[in-house]
Design a protein around this motif. Structure first.
Motif, PDB file in Angstrom:
ATOM      1  N   LYS A  14       8.076   6.045  11.863  1.00  0.00           N
ATOM      2  CA  LYS A  14       9.257   6.910  11.580  1.00  0.00           C
ATOM      3  C   LYS A  14      10.231   6.546  10.470  1.00  0.00           C
ATOM      4  O   LYS A  14      10.813   7.362  10.037  1.00  0.00           O
ATOM      5  CB  LYS A  14      10.159   6.705  12.955  1.00  0.00           C
ATOM      6  CG  LYS A  14      10.710   5.322  12.890  1.00  0.00           C
ATOM      7  CD  LYS A  14      11.597   5.048  14.288  1.00  0.00           C
ATOM      8  CE  LYS A  14      12.268   3.911  14.439  1.00  0.00           C
ATOM      9  NZ  LYS A  14      12.960   3.906  15.662  1.00  0.00           N
ATOM     10  N   SER A  15       9.832   5.508   9.678  1.00  0.00           N
ATOM     11  CA  SER A  15      10.384   5.194   8.373  1.00  0.00           C
ATOM     12  C   SER A  15       9.912   6.045   6.973  1.00  0.00           C
ATOM     13  O   SER A  15      10.635   5.994   6.026  1.00  0.00           O
ATOM     14  CB  SER A  15      10.279   3.698   7.970  1.00  0.00           C
ATOM     15  OG  SER A  15       8.945   3.309   7.450  1.00  0.00           O
ATOM     16  N   ALA A  49       0.738  -1.150  -0.077  1.00  0.00           N
ATOM     17  CA  ALA A  49      -0.101  -0.027   0.054  1.00  0.00           C
ATOM     18  C   ALA A  49       0.834   1.284  -0.042  1.00  0.00           C
ATOM     19  O   ALA A  49       1.868   1.332   0.727  1.00  0.00           O
ATOM     20  CB  ALA A  49      -0.869   0.022   1.229  1.00  0.00           C
ATOM     21  N   VAL A  50       0.307   2.271  -0.753  1.00  0.00           N
ATOM     22  CA  VAL A  50       1.065   3.503  -0.618  1.00  0.00           C
ATOM     23  C   VAL A  50      -0.047   4.762  -0.578  1.00  0.00           C
ATOM     24  O   VAL A  50      -0.980   4.524  -1.559  1.00  0.00           O
ATOM     25  CB  VAL A  50       1.760   3.847  -2.081  1.00  0.00           C
ATOM     26  CG1 VAL A  50       2.282   4.990  -2.254  1.00  0.00           C
ATOM     27  CG2 VAL A  50       2.774   2.709  -2.286  1.00  0.00           C
ATOM     28  N   ALA A  51       0.291   5.662   0.180  1.00  0.00           N
ATOM     29  CA  ALA A  51      -0.645   6.816   0.246  1.00  0.00           C
ATOM     30  C   ALA A  51      -0.206   7.952  -0.350  1.00  0.00           C
ATOM     31  O   ALA A  51       0.780   8.341  -0.482  1.00  0.00           O
ATOM     32  CB  ALA A  51      -0.706   7.142   1.726  1.00  0.00           C
ATOM     33  N   TYR A  52      -1.184   8.466  -1.201  1.00  0.00           N
ATOM     34  CA  TYR A  52      -1.114   9.766  -1.937  1.00  0.00           C
ATOM     35  C   TYR A  52      -1.904  10.799  -1.292  1.00  0.00           C
ATOM     36  O   TYR A  52      -3.002  10.700  -1.230  1.00  0.00           O
ATOM     37  CB  TYR A  52      -1.280   9.349  -3.376  1.00  0.00           C
ATOM     38  CG  TYR A  52      -0.525   8.557  -4.098  1.00  0.00           C
ATOM     39  CD1 TYR A  52       0.636   9.063  -4.930  1.00  0.00           C
ATOM     40  CD2 TYR A  52      -1.062   7.468  -4.043  1.00  0.00           C
ATOM     41  CE1 TYR A  52       1.359   8.050  -5.521  1.00  0.00           C
ATOM     42  CE2 TYR A  52      -0.226   6.246  -4.899  1.00  0.00           C
ATOM     43  CZ  TYR A  52       0.817   6.504  -5.433  1.00  0.00           C
ATOM     44  OH  TYR A  52       1.514   5.826  -6.234  1.00  0.00           O
ATOM     45  N   THR A  53      -1.316  12.041  -0.753  1.00  0.00           N
ATOM     46  CA  THR A  53      -2.014  12.927  -0.074  1.00  0.00           C
ATOM     47  C   THR A  53      -2.703  14.090  -0.973  1.00  0.00           C
ATOM     48  O   THR A  53      -3.592  14.984  -0.658  1.00  0.00           O
ATOM     49  CB  THR A  53      -1.286  13.876   0.937  1.00  0.00           C
ATOM     50  OG1 THR A  53      -0.194  14.463   0.163  1.00  0.00           O
ATOM     51  CG2 THR A  53      -0.562  12.768   2.136  1.00  0.00           C
ATOM     52  N   GLY A  54      -2.130  14.090  -2.531  1.00  0.00           N
ATOM     53  CA  GLY A  54      -2.554  15.120  -3.149  1.00  0.00           C
ATOM     54  C   GLY A  54      -1.585  15.929  -3.410  1.00  0.00           C
ATOM     55  O   GLY A  54      -1.323  16.676  -4.441  1.00  0.00           O
ATOM     56  N   ASP A  57       4.042  16.209   3.910  1.00  0.00           N
ATOM     57  CA  ASP A  57       2.733  15.160   4.635  1.00  0.00           C
ATOM     58  C   ASP A  57       3.229  14.034   4.869  1.00  0.00           C
ATOM     59  O   ASP A  57       2.542  13.186   5.201  1.00  0.00           O
ATOM     60  CB  ASP A  57       1.694  15.024   3.439  1.00  0.00           C
ATOM     61  CG  ASP A  57       0.995  16.485   3.057  1.00  0.00           C
ATOM     62  OD1 ASP A  57       1.263  17.521   3.852  1.00  0.00           O
ATOM     63  OD2 ASP A  57       0.962  16.486   1.992  1.00  0.00           O
ATOM     64  N   HIS A  58       4.486  13.923   5.368  1.00  0.00           N
ATOM     65  CA  HIS A  58       5.112  12.540   5.923  1.00  0.00           C
ATOM     66  C   HIS A  58       4.388  12.050   7.095  1.00  0.00           C
ATOM     67  O   HIS A  58       4.097  10.850   7.274  1.00  0.00           O
ATOM     68  CB  HIS A  58       6.591  12.405   6.259  1.00  0.00           C
ATOM     69  CG  HIS A  58       7.043  13.639   6.867  1.00  0.00           C
ATOM     70  ND1 HIS A  58       7.355  15.109   6.190  1.00  0.00           N
ATOM     71  CD2 HIS A  58       7.216  13.847   8.097  1.00  0.00           C
ATOM     72  CE1 HIS A  58       7.507  15.771   7.346  1.00  0.00           C
ATOM     73  NE2 HIS A  58       7.568  15.134   8.556  1.00  0.00           N
ATOM     74  N   ASP A  64       0.351   8.427   9.492  1.00  0.00           N
ATOM     75  CA  ASP A  64      -0.650   8.008  10.518  1.00  0.00           C
ATOM     76  C   ASP A  64      -1.871   7.010   9.899  1.00  0.00           C
ATOM     77  O   ASP A  64      -2.472   6.334  10.481  1.00  0.00           O
ATOM     78  CB  ASP A  64      -1.326   9.559  10.804  1.00  0.00           C
ATOM     79  CG  ASP A  64      -0.500  10.017  11.723  1.00  0.00           C
ATOM     80  OD1 ASP A  64       0.261   9.618  12.454  1.00  0.00           O
ATOM     81  OD2 ASP A  64      -0.709  11.395  11.799  1.00  0.00           O
ATOM     82  N   VAL A  65      -1.888   6.987   8.555  1.00  0.00           N
ATOM     83  CA  VAL A  65      -2.743   6.294   7.511  1.00  0.00           C
ATOM     84  C   VAL A  65      -2.238   4.899   7.540  1.00  0.00           C
ATOM     85  O   VAL A  65      -2.839   3.908   7.630  1.00  0.00           O
ATOM     86  CB  VAL A  65      -3.385   6.951   6.464  1.00  0.00           C
ATOM     87  CG1 VAL A  65      -2.269   7.068   5.480  1.00  0.00           C
ATOM     88  CG2 VAL A  65      -4.353   6.149   5.925  1.00  0.00           C
ATOM     89  N   LEU A  66      -1.002   4.779   7.176  1.00  0.00           N
ATOM     90  CA  LEU A  66      -0.398   3.730   6.836  1.00  0.00           C
ATOM     91  C   LEU A  66      -0.237   2.476   8.061  1.00  0.00           C
ATOM     92  O   LEU A  66      -0.243   1.523   7.866  1.00  0.00           O
ATOM     93  CB  LEU A  66       1.003   3.762   6.240  1.00  0.00           C
ATOM     94  CG  LEU A  66       1.065   4.443   4.855  1.00  0.00           C
ATOM     95  CD1 LEU A  66       2.386   4.403   4.122  1.00  0.00           C
ATOM     96  CD2 LEU A  66       0.030   3.395   3.709  1.00  0.00           C
TER      97      LEU A  66
END
Length: 235
Positions: free
Chosen positions: A188-189, A77-82, A166-167, A172-174
């Motif tokens: 922290k990674s 999974a990878v998160a994209y914030t915009g 936005d790290h 926080d979501v991952l």
């Protein structure tokens, strides 16, 4: 080298743009590059979809304000914030069995040089328990870039993600998503260009990455010419 700029109006349309890049390379031999800001989402890989609590993970993502989507390739999974940058480089192939290592090396070097230019001395590798772990990553105070490759007959796609800012939000979501998937993850990674002392401007990061991936004399093409786009969304 053809350069595509812009973001399509939907996540599905964005995927179709990249698929079209592969088709064009296979049919005409023309390579292309695209660097853009995907819609806010959490993209799950095929391995994630096979997890026992995959549906729980998608509900967690949705509850955190990240639309869950499933991509057609492997990885985690990878998160994209915009503000997160995605990049894709497509090249034509004569023989799909050769050149994979060279394509990885060329792209990794180009992204590394782009981040150096932005003032971030990234090194190869990644911290333990990183998001979407892989052999081709760049880190500085956490993982900033991950790179993958997809090969098909007559064309190859080398693509990846670069965390601009936005790290903390991504971590926080991952963290609960990876817990649901039973995949090791350390908050922290997660690094970012901004966290490592570089620019927090996605457009500046995107243009720098684009320049290093493309080289000289690109043909600039707006996504508006081939797909619906959101107003005022160059990346």
């Amino acid at each position: 080298m053809r350069v595509l700029r812009g973001r399509a109006a939907s996540r599905d349309a964005d995927r179709e743009v990249v698929a079209g890049m592969l088709e064009r390379a296979a049919e005409t031999g023309e390579g292309s590059v695209r660097v853009w800001r995907p819609h806010r989402q959490l993209a799950f890989g095929r391995r994630d979809a096979r997890a026992d609590d995959y549906e729980v993970a998608t509900k967690v993502a949705d509850a955190c304000g990240f639309t869950p989507v499933q991509r057609s390739v492997g990885g985690r999974a990878v998160a994209y914030t915009g503000s997160t940058i995605a990049f894709a480089k497509v090249v034509a192939l004569d023989d799909m069995r050769v050149g994979m290592d060279e394509r990885y090396e060329d792209t990794t070097r180009a992204i590394q040089r782009a981040l150096w230019r932005l003032g971030v001395p990234v090194a190869r590798g990644e911290p333990e328990a990183s998001f979407c772990p892989g052999d081709y990553s760049l880190q500085r105070d956490g993982k900033i870039v991950g790179i993958a490759q997809r090969v098909r007959k007559n064309a190859a796609l080398v693509s990846g993600v670069a965390v601009v800012r936005d790290h903390a939000e991504i971590a926080d979501v991952l963290e609960p998503v990876y817990a649901a998937l039973d995949v090791p993850f350390e908050a922290k990674s997660v690094g970012s260009v901004a966290k490592a002392g570089g620019s927090d401007d996605p457009e500046e990061v995107a243009r720098t990455i684009e320049e290093l991936l493309v080289g000289n004399q690109p043909e600039i093409v707006s996504i508006a010419d081939i797909a619906d786009v959101e107003p005022d969304s160059d990346y």
